[in-house]
Design a protein around this motif. Structure first.
Motif, PDB file in Angstrom:
ATOM      1  N   ASN A   1      -7.153   9.163  -6.594  1.00 22.01           N
ATOM      2  CA  ASN A   1      -8.127   9.081  -7.695  1.00 22.01           C
ATOM      3  C   ASN A   1      -7.465   8.646  -8.994  1.00 22.01           C
ATOM      4  N   TYR A   2      -6.194   8.929  -9.140  1.00 23.04           N
ATOM      5  CA  TYR A   2      -5.499   8.643 -10.411  1.00 23.04           C
ATOM      6  C   TYR A   2      -4.326   7.683 -10.264  1.00 23.04           C
ATOM      7  N   ILE A   3      -3.788   7.598  -9.064  1.00 24.12           N
ATOM      8  CA  ILE A   3      -2.583   6.765  -8.893  1.00 24.12           C
ATOM      9  C   ILE A   3      -2.976   5.429  -8.280  1.00 24.12           C
ATOM     10  N   ASP A   4      -2.481   4.362  -8.901  1.00 24.51           N
ATOM     11  CA  ASP A   4      -2.798   3.022  -8.405  1.00 24.51           C
ATOM     12  C   ASP A   4      -1.810   2.600  -7.317  1.00 24.51           C
ATOM     13  N   ASN A   5      -0.525   2.805  -7.606  1.00 16.23           N
ATOM     14  CA  ASN A   5       0.496   2.437  -6.613  1.00 16.23           C
ATOM     15  C   ASN A   5       1.795   3.164  -6.936  1.00 16.23           C
ATOM     16  N   VAL A   6       2.660   3.216  -5.926  1.00 12.54           N
ATOM     17  CA  VAL A   6       3.961   3.865  -6.086  1.00 12.54           C
ATOM     18  C   VAL A   6       5.034   2.833  -5.735  1.00 12.54           C
ATOM     19  N   GLN A   7       6.061   2.753  -6.564  1.00 16.51           N
ATOM     20  CA  GLN A   7       7.150   1.797  -6.299  1.00 16.51           C
ATOM     21  C   GLN A   7       8.470   2.552  -6.205  1.00 16.51           C
ATOM     22  N   ILE A   8       9.181   2.340  -5.135  1.00 15.17           N
ATOM     23  CA  ILE A   8      10.474   3.024  -4.967  1.00 15.17           C
ATOM     24  C   ILE A   8      11.552   1.951  -4.820  1.00 15.17           C
ATOM     25  N   THR A   9      12.546   2.032  -5.696  1.00 10.06           N
ATOM     26  CA  THR A   9      13.585   1.002  -5.733  1.00 10.06           C
ATOM     27  C   THR A   9      14.962   1.631  -5.532  1.00 10.06           C
ATOM     28  N   VAL A  10      15.729   1.073  -4.617  1.00 10.23           N
ATOM     29  CA  VAL A  10      17.153   1.429  -4.536  1.00 10.23           C
ATOM     30  C   VAL A  10      17.916   0.111  -4.665  1.00 10.23           C
ATOM     31  N   SER A  11      18.437  -0.166  -5.846  1.00  6.94           N
ATOM     32  CA  SER A  11      19.136  -1.442  -6.016  1.00  6.94           C
ATOM     33  C   SER A  11      20.622  -1.181  -6.218  1.00  6.94           C
TER      34      SER A  11
ATOM     35  N   VAL B   1       3.655  13.232   6.620  1.00  2.58           N
ATOM     36  CA  VAL B   1       3.541  11.997   5.825  1.00  2.58           C
ATOM     37  C   VAL B   1       4.002  10.804   6.659  1.00  2.58           C
ATOM     38  N   LEU B   2       5.169  10.933   7.269  1.00  4.33           N
ATOM     39  CA  LEU B   2       5.698   9.803   8.043  1.00  4.33           C
ATOM     40  C   LEU B   2       4.744   9.458   9.179  1.00  4.33           C
ATOM     41  N   ASN B   3       4.165  10.504   9.750  1.00  2.00           N
ATOM     42  CA  ASN B   3       3.217  10.289  10.835  1.00  2.00           C
ATOM     43  C   ASN B   3       1.980   9.535  10.352  1.00  2.00           C
ATOM     44  N   ALA B   4       1.635   9.723   9.072  1.00  2.00           N
ATOM     45  CA  ALA B   4       0.439   9.072   8.520  1.00  2.00           C
ATOM     46  C   ALA B   4       0.721   7.644   8.029  1.00  2.00           C
TER      47      ALA B   4
ATOM     48  N   LEU C   1       3.840  -0.187   2.248  1.00  3.91           N
ATOM     49  CA  LEU C   1       3.421   0.766   3.280  1.00  3.91           C
ATOM     50  C   LEU C   1       2.137   1.457   2.826  1.00  3.91           C
ATOM     51  N   ASN C   2       1.319   1.809   3.786  1.00  5.01           N
ATOM     52  CA  ASN C   2       0.102   2.564   3.482  1.00  5.01           C
ATOM     53  C   ASN C   2       0.179   3.911   4.171  1.00  5.01           C
ATOM     54  N   VAL C   3      -0.216   4.938   3.443  1.00  3.36           N
ATOM     55  CA  VAL C   3      -0.214   6.278   4.020  1.00  3.36           C
ATOM     56  C   VAL C   3      -1.669   6.643   4.293  1.00  3.36           C
ATOM     57  N   ASP C   4      -2.007   6.699   5.577  1.00  2.16           N
ATOM     58  CA  ASP C   4      -3.410   6.882   5.944  1.00  2.16           C
ATOM     59  C   ASP C   4      -3.786   8.354   6.001  1.00  2.16           C
ATOM     60  N   ASN C   5      -4.017   8.929   4.840  1.00  2.99           N
ATOM     61  CA  ASN C   5      -4.591  10.276   4.790  1.00  2.99           C
ATOM     62  C   ASN C   5      -5.499  10.371   3.562  1.00  2.99           C
ATOM     63  N   TRP C   6      -6.129  11.511   3.361  1.00  2.49           N
ATOM     64  CA  TRP C   6      -7.101  11.639   2.277  1.00  2.49           C
ATOM     65  C   TRP C   6      -6.474  11.437   0.918  1.00  2.49           C
ATOM     66  N   ARG C   7      -5.281  11.980   0.746  1.00  2.00           N
ATOM     67  CA  ARG C   7      -4.662  11.914  -0.586  1.00  2.00           C
ATOM     68  C   ARG C   7      -4.297  10.479  -0.974  1.00  2.00           C
ATOM     69  N   TRP C   8      -3.833   9.697  -0.005  1.00  2.00           N
ATOM     70  CA  TRP C   8      -3.214   8.418  -0.360  1.00  2.00           C
ATOM     71  C   TRP C   8      -3.967   7.182   0.117  1.00  2.00           C
ATOM     72  N   GLN C   9      -5.114   7.356   0.729  1.00  2.00           N
ATOM     73  CA  GLN C   9      -5.826   6.180   1.241  1.00  2.00           C
ATOM     74  C   GLN C   9      -6.005   5.137   0.137  1.00  2.00           C
ATOM     75  N   GLY C  10      -5.559   3.909   0.427  1.00  2.00           N
ATOM     76  CA  GLY C  10      -5.752   2.812  -0.529  1.00  2.00           C
ATOM     77  C   GLY C  10      -4.681   2.718  -1.606  1.00  2.00           C
ATOM     78  N   VAL C  11      -3.704   3.614  -1.595  1.00  2.00           N
ATOM     79  CA  VAL C  11      -2.627   3.537  -2.599  1.00  2.00           C
ATOM     80  C   VAL C  11      -1.393   2.914  -1.929  1.00  2.00           C
ATOM     81  N   PRO C  12      -1.039   1.681  -2.272  1.00  2.00           N
ATOM     82  CA  PRO C  12       0.138   1.099  -1.625  1.00  2.00           C
ATOM     83  C   PRO C  12       1.436   1.726  -2.128  1.00  2.00           C
ATOM     84  N   PHE C  13       2.362   1.917  -1.234  1.00  2.00           N
ATOM     85  CA  PHE C  13       3.723   2.325  -1.582  1.00  2.00           C
ATOM     86  C   PHE C  13       4.597   1.090  -1.401  1.00  2.00           C
TER      87      PHE C  13
END
Ligand code: NDP
Length: 492
Positions: free
Chosen positions: A216-226, A279-282, A323-335
């Protein structure tokens, strides 16, 4: 936890047995961390450290090589009295972990340093090349060195754990033929980092973040290891692994699971790990033929000229993935996950981009709120929000609320992740170690992607310039989703 209560009822004498003790990891991480723990009085008075490798060294030569290694890496410089006290507990036994006879000889050495008549606990640390994990574990089993009789036996296994799902399953099966899961500590040192543990505190010890931590509040999550480094002398290993196995299957997916997990009912190893596994399972699986739609990969210019890299290698040194996490909390929020070598910055960062306000009453377009979690370096947090510029009519600009460890904790040094993890393994707390099902879930996500890019008709990796921000392809990849990478250079 079973193993913890078991530890509490066992005698204090403990031996840390490092298999592969003349190597880089031992010198660079294990011995400095153990020395730090010893100097802080956290190792206990009865601890002995026994190293094993094939090199024929005397005990003194081994000890000398450790201090030389520590000085070379400039990580820690204990005073000479502390070092002498610490090294008086270090012993060496040369031998081959694949030889049953040599492990029998190690058992003799261990008995000679452990108190007579009382069984000592043992932590076996496999600081070995991965192909030796199996032989070492089987020999620990066949020599009876894994048996617990009025003491505990634990094994720490380094990464990489397998090279794909099948090999990880086989290795888990082999490990379980000798050790029960409660005795096994698969290490991913990212979980030992203070900032990653603090993410759990941040989310679950504060009421203000959790209500907005969802689709509802988060558009996307970005994780960087450079990384700025190239593969240098690790090309032999790296060319087999590539960035997917080296970074994504372990560190990046671990970070993702800590960001996305549900709150466990208490801070116990299995409850915590259950939530990470869910989470990994989703995470939505990709078929190999669709891998190129969710991942871009690239190789830095000059990789093919690194010593040890085979001609024409297509091993990626950079990848960006959705990646997409297919559960209620994260549906539609790309990681979005990205990692690479030879980049312009050494940085591990989690960026949470919030949604735009549903309606803007100000004439100016604004950037959405961003929460940045800097895992390393300059560990801390930034919350970017909009504020009105003073003395202007109604001009908005992003400002920054920040927390940094060195400001908030009086310059207290942040311990190396290995320090924390070694201590946890000694006390039997497996919360920050990866369970067998977690490893397999992670491989299940990565396997089809790795296979997809290994197919003969898969696109060759794009190229990027060393010292750059990565390939343009990665920017295009996000642009297709109407987003862009959040590259901030925080001034602190
Ligand atoms: P090294 O190659 O530097 O060291 C390997 C060690 O194993 C050496 O002491 C070697 O000594 C010993 N060894 C090799 N064969 C045998 C054998 N048959 N029996 C007994 N000892 C043997 O590797 P690293 O220390 O860099 O890495 C060890 C593990 O840790 C690897 O799995 C790696 O992936 C992992 N790791 C390492 C990191 C690092 O920073 N170095 C970071 C994260 C993970 P000798 O030749 O004398 O036998």
């Amino acid at each position: 936890m079973t193993s913890k209560s078991h530890a509490e009822s066992t005698p204090q004498a403990t031996t840390i047995v490092i298999l592969g003790a003349s190597g880089d990891l031992t010198r660079r991480k294990l011995i400095p961390s153990l020395c730090n723990l010893f100097c802080k009085g956290k190792l206990g008075p009865e601890v002995q450290i026994v190293g094993m490798a094939r090199s024929n060294l005397t005990e003194q030569e081994f000890r000398d090589s450790l201090i030389e290694g520590m000085e070379a890496f400039d990580e820690f410089s204990p005073d000479s009295q502390e070092w002498d006290e610490f090294t008086s507990r270090i012993h060496y036994c040369h031998g081959d972990v694949a030889s049953n006879d040599d492990l029998q000889a190690l058992e003799e050495t261990l008995r000679s340093v452990e108190p007579a008549g009382t069984p000592a606990n043992r932590l076996y640390y496999l600081a070995l090349a991965p192909f030796l994990y199996g032989p070492a574990i089987l020999n620990l089993g066949s020599t009876g060195m894994a048996r617990e009789e009025n003491c505990w036996r634990r094994v720490v296994i380094e990464k990489p754990f397998g090279v794909d799902l099948q090999s990880a399953r086989e290795l888990n099966k082999l490990v379980h033929s000798v050790f029960a899961e409660r005795q096994v500590f698969r290490i991913d040192h990212y979980l030992g980092k203070e900032t990653v543990q603090n993410l759990l505190v941040f989310r679950f010890a504060n009421t203000i973040f959790e209500p907005i931590w969802n689709r509802n509040y988060i558009d996307n999550v970005q994780i960087t290891v450079s990384e700025t480094v190239s593969v240098s002398d690790r090309a032999g290993y790296y060319d087999q692994a590539g960035v997917m196995r080296d970074m994504f299957q372990n560190h990046l997916l671990q970070l993702l699971s800590v960001v996305a997990m549900e709150p466990p009912s208490s801070f116990e190893a299995d409850l915590l790990r259950n939530e990470k596994v869910k989470v990994l399972n989703a995470v939505r699986r990709s078929a190999p033929e669709f891998a190129t739609q969710t991942v871009v990969h690239a190789q830095y210019d000059g990789y093919l000229h690194e010593s040890g890299v085979p001609a024409g290698s297509r091993t990626p040194t950079y990848a960006a993935m959705r990646l997409n996490v297919d559960n209620w909390r994260w549906q539609g929020v790309p990681f979005y996950l990205r990692s690479g070598k030879g980049l312009n910055d050494k940085r591990t960062e989690i960026m949470i981009e919030f949604r735009r306000p549903p309606h803007l009453m100000f004439p100016q377009d604004i950037s959405p709120n961003i929460l940045a979690i800097q895992v390393q370096p300059d560990e801390g947090w930034h919350l970017e929000f909009q504020a009105k510029s003073p003395d202007e009519k109604m001009e908005l600009r992003p400002v920054d609320l920040e927390f940094h460890y060195d400001d908030s904790f009086g310059g207290q040094a942040i311990p190396d992740a290995y320090e924390r993890l070694l201590l946890d393994a000694l006390t039997g707390d497996a919360s920050l170690f990866t369970r067998s099902d977690e490893i397999e879930e992670a491989w299940e996500i990565m396997d089809p992607i790795i296979r997809g890019f290994a197919a003969p008709d898969a696109p060759a990796p794009a190229s990027y310039v060393v010292g750059s921000n990565g390939p343009e392809l990665a920017d295009d990849f996000l642009a297709k989703d109407d987003r862009r990478w959040l590259n901030r250079s925080w001034q602190h």
